[in-house]
Design a protein around this motif. Structure first.
Motif, PDB file in Angstrom:
ATOM      1  N   LEU A 165     -15.518  -7.668 -22.582  1.00  0.00           N
ATOM      2  CA  LEU A 165     -16.589  -8.574 -22.887  1.00  0.00           C
ATOM      3  C   LEU A 165     -17.005  -7.703 -24.444  1.00  0.00           C
ATOM      4  O   LEU A 165     -17.055  -8.489 -25.244  1.00  0.00           O
ATOM      5  N   ARG A 166     -16.964  -6.783 -24.193  1.00  0.00           N
ATOM      6  CA  ARG A 166     -17.491  -5.930 -25.662  1.00  0.00           C
ATOM      7  C   ARG A 166     -16.316  -6.010 -26.455  1.00  0.00           C
ATOM      8  O   ARG A 166     -16.864  -6.407 -27.753  1.00  0.00           O
ATOM      9  N   ILE A 167     -15.306  -5.820 -26.392  1.00  0.00           N
ATOM     10  CA  ILE A 167     -14.288  -5.864 -27.342  1.00  0.00           C
ATOM     11  C   ILE A 167     -13.909  -7.421 -27.697  1.00  0.00           C
ATOM     12  O   ILE A 167     -13.545  -7.527 -29.001  1.00  0.00           O
ATOM     13  N   GLY A 168     -14.087  -8.161 -26.828  1.00  0.00           N
ATOM     14  CA  GLY A 168     -14.062  -9.690 -27.177  1.00  0.00           C
ATOM     15  C   GLY A 168     -14.795 -10.231 -28.148  1.00  0.00           C
ATOM     16  O   GLY A 168     -14.716 -10.903 -29.247  1.00  0.00           O
ATOM     17  N   GLN A 169     -16.124  -9.635 -28.115  1.00  0.00           N
ATOM     18  CA  GLN A 169     -17.347  -9.852 -29.052  1.00  0.00           C
ATOM     19  C   GLN A 169     -16.891  -9.285 -30.349  1.00  0.00           C
ATOM     20  O   GLN A 169     -17.139  -9.746 -31.363  1.00  0.00           O
ATOM     21  N   LYS A 170     -16.419  -8.029 -30.358  1.00  0.00           N
ATOM     22  CA  LYS A 170     -16.074  -7.197 -31.524  1.00  0.00           C
ATOM     23  C   LYS A 170     -14.967  -7.897 -32.527  1.00  0.00           C
ATOM     24  O   LYS A 170     -14.911  -7.797 -33.503  1.00  0.00           O
ATOM     25  N   THR A 171     -13.966  -8.784 -31.647  1.00  0.00           N
ATOM     26  CA  THR A 171     -12.818  -9.184 -32.241  1.00  0.00           C
ATOM     27  C   THR A 171     -12.953 -10.737 -32.654  1.00  0.00           C
ATOM     28  O   THR A 171     -12.128 -11.471 -32.602  1.00  0.00           O
ATOM     29  N   GLN A 172     -14.344 -11.182 -32.577  1.00  0.00           N
ATOM     30  CA  GLN A 172     -14.585 -12.564 -32.749  1.00  0.00           C
ATOM     31  C   GLN A 172     -14.078 -13.487 -31.861  1.00  0.00           C
ATOM     32  O   GLN A 172     -13.580 -14.683 -32.215  1.00  0.00           O
ATOM     33  N   LYS A 225      -7.549  -9.018 -41.245  1.00  0.00           N
ATOM     34  CA  LYS A 225      -8.763  -8.940 -40.388  1.00  0.00           C
ATOM     35  C   LYS A 225      -8.589  -7.798 -39.467  1.00  0.00           C
ATOM     36  O   LYS A 225      -9.569  -7.178 -39.174  1.00  0.00           O
ATOM     37  N   ALA A 226      -7.353  -7.344 -38.899  1.00  0.00           N
ATOM     38  CA  ALA A 226      -7.009  -6.207 -38.342  1.00  0.00           C
ATOM     39  C   ALA A 226      -7.385  -5.027 -38.830  1.00  0.00           C
ATOM     40  O   ALA A 226      -8.093  -4.079 -38.533  1.00  0.00           O
ATOM     41  N   LYS A 227      -6.997  -5.136 -39.999  1.00  0.00           N
ATOM     42  CA  LYS A 227      -7.394  -3.824 -40.881  1.00  0.00           C
ATOM     43  C   LYS A 227      -8.677  -3.491 -41.321  1.00  0.00           C
ATOM     44  O   LYS A 227      -9.309  -2.758 -41.017  1.00  0.00           O
ATOM     45  N   GLU A 228      -9.417  -4.614 -41.628  1.00  0.00           N
ATOM     46  CA  GLU A 228     -10.902  -4.755 -41.747  1.00  0.00           C
ATOM     47  C   GLU A 228     -11.782  -4.317 -40.576  1.00  0.00           C
ATOM     48  O   GLU A 228     -12.630  -3.313 -40.656  1.00  0.00           O
ATOM     49  N   ARG A 251     -13.898  -0.746 -39.844  1.00  0.00           N
ATOM     50  CA  ARG A 251     -15.359  -0.752 -39.819  1.00  0.00           C
ATOM     51  C   ARG A 251     -15.597  -0.194 -38.418  1.00  0.00           C
ATOM     52  O   ARG A 251     -16.619   0.367 -38.371  1.00  0.00           O
ATOM     53  N   GLU A 252     -14.771  -0.214 -37.527  1.00  0.00           N
ATOM     54  CA  GLU A 252     -15.022   0.269 -36.150  1.00  0.00           C
ATOM     55  C   GLU A 252     -14.446   1.578 -35.952  1.00  0.00           C
ATOM     56  O   GLU A 252     -14.441   2.378 -34.895  1.00  0.00           O
ATOM     57  N   LYS A 253     -13.813   2.169 -37.108  1.00  0.00           N
ATOM     58  CA  LYS A 253     -13.408   3.514 -36.994  1.00  0.00           C
ATOM     59  C   LYS A 253     -12.578   3.929 -35.858  1.00  0.00           C
ATOM     60  O   LYS A 253     -12.501   4.817 -35.220  1.00  0.00           O
ATOM     61  N   LEU A 254     -11.465   2.830 -35.861  1.00  0.00           N
ATOM     62  CA  LEU A 254     -10.486   2.788 -34.658  1.00  0.00           C
ATOM     63  C   LEU A 254      -9.048   3.428 -35.261  1.00  0.00           C
ATOM     64  O   LEU A 254      -8.865   3.406 -36.715  1.00  0.00           O
ATOM     65  N   ALA A 255      -8.449   4.187 -34.402  1.00  0.00           N
ATOM     66  CA  ALA A 255      -7.050   4.738 -34.649  1.00  0.00           C
ATOM     67  C   ALA A 255      -6.035   3.699 -34.435  1.00  0.00           C
ATOM     68  O   ALA A 255      -5.737   3.271 -33.276  1.00  0.00           O
TER      69      ALA A 255
END
Length: 348
Positions: free
Chosen positions: A108-115, A309-312, A316-320
């Motif tokens: 649910l958290r990742i779903g919200q972050k990924t629109q 959008k994946a790059k953005e 933004r989330e500082k993901l590896a």
């Protein structure tokens, strides 16, 4: 959205390469390798400095742990905990395991972050396009069929409830169908890592399908190395090699699991907001995170989002994150600053 976790036979991106890498890295007298099948894919455990006399007991313990996960989370077993929740047509909270509640909470958290691009309620669309228990269609679904399936999808219809006596799931849409296949491999990989720690083992590489997690060193005292595969279904060529440094890694790709319909390639990666397989140029998204479950959730959402959008989101989330994009007759790659810290400079 991603390769079917439960009883779907297509290999995920990391499965073969993680296996090859584990064989290469763990070569030595003290190496111990366990392998098996679960949930329609393969699992592998490579151990350093573990006596061979423990192999049979550890093999049994691993299989039992994965079989337990399958009984909880399978959408293919009618009597699993998840299947019973999907079959329930009321809106009262239903008891589930802490494991399932944890997976859904992360989803649910990742779903919200990924629109909403990573959506574990996408089951009706997965089934409509022939990537679930229902056979592949002999013709493209109609707009009306897609709209009908989309009406049954949405993370807003699902809640996790924590009470003193345990965890519950609740839905406000009777036909809501939760499919945890997009995160199942990552969860199972983390579960195996916990099992190794319980067994007093601290140097290992574990993988289930396309998710991998490492701890400690291999039998030569070196970091475990994991390969990222080049985006082709014709060879097992290496794109890059990483040292996970105790993290989990997972890849979602659009080129391994597909079928041809009316001369068109139908990818298993489905966009829940359009109800159709993706058409953009991003062919592979790899994520390294503190757990394989996190990596397994993020890679799916990024894959659906597409390149820009994946790059953005990664920045933004500082993901590896490591992306591979189709460019003309070849491919280009991009990695976030956080991913660069895991890349090994050589391929020896």
């Amino acid at each position: 959205m991603k390769t079917k976790w439960l009883y779907y036979p297509v290999m995920a991106l990391f499965m073969l390469l993680a296996g090859c890498d584990a064989r290469h890295e763990s070569a030595g007298a003290s190496a111990l390798v366990l392998e098996g099948r679960t949930m329609g894919t393969f699992w592998r455990v490579s151990l350093a400095d573990v006596d061979a006399s423990r192999k049979e007991a550890l093999q049994k313990a691993v299989q039992q742990r994965l079989d337990q996960d399958d009984r909880e989370l399978s959408t293919w077993k009618a009597d699993s905990v998840l299947s019973r929740f999907n079959q329930y047509r009321g809106n009262d909270p239903q008891p589930v395991s802490d494991n399932m509640a944890d997976i859904v909470t992360v989803a649910l958290r990742i779903g919200q972050k990924t629109q909403g691009k990573m959506d574990i309620t996408i089951g009706p669309l997965v089934n409509l396009w022939g990537f679930g228990p229902v056979k592949q269609p002999d013709k493209t679904p109609t707009p009306a069929q897609i709209a009908a399936a989309r009406a049954l999808v949405g993370l807003q219809h699902l809640r996790v409830i924590q009470r003193s006596e345990g965890a519950y799931l609740q839905k406000d849409l009777p036909d809501l169908y939760v499919d945890l296949s997009t995160m199942g491999e990552g969860f199972a990989t983390d579960h195996l890592a916990r099992l190794m720690e319980e067994e007093g083992i601290h140097n290992y590489l574990v993988s289930v399908g396309g998710a991998v997690l490492t701890r400690g060193k291999n039998s030569e005292g070196k970091p475990w190395r994991v390969a990222i595969q080049k985006p082709t279904d014709k060879e097992n060529a290496v794109q890059a090699i990483v040292d996970l440094q105790g993290h989990g890694i997972s890849t979602s790709g659009s080129y391994r699991n597909y079928y041809e319909l009316n001369g068109k390639r139908i990818s298993h990666v489905i966009d829940p907001t359009t109800g159709e397989p993706i058409q953009h140029r991003l062919v592979s998204a790899t994520v390294i995170a503190t757990t394989a479950l996190e990596a397994d959730g993020w890679d799916t959402g990024l894959m659906v989002l597409g390149e820009e959008k994946a790059k953005e989101l990664a920045l933004r989330e500082k993901l590896a994150v490591y992306l591979i994009v189709k460019q003309g007759d070849g491919f280009t790659s991009w990695m976030s600053p956080q991913f660069k810290a895991f890349i090994l400079p050589d391929r020896e």
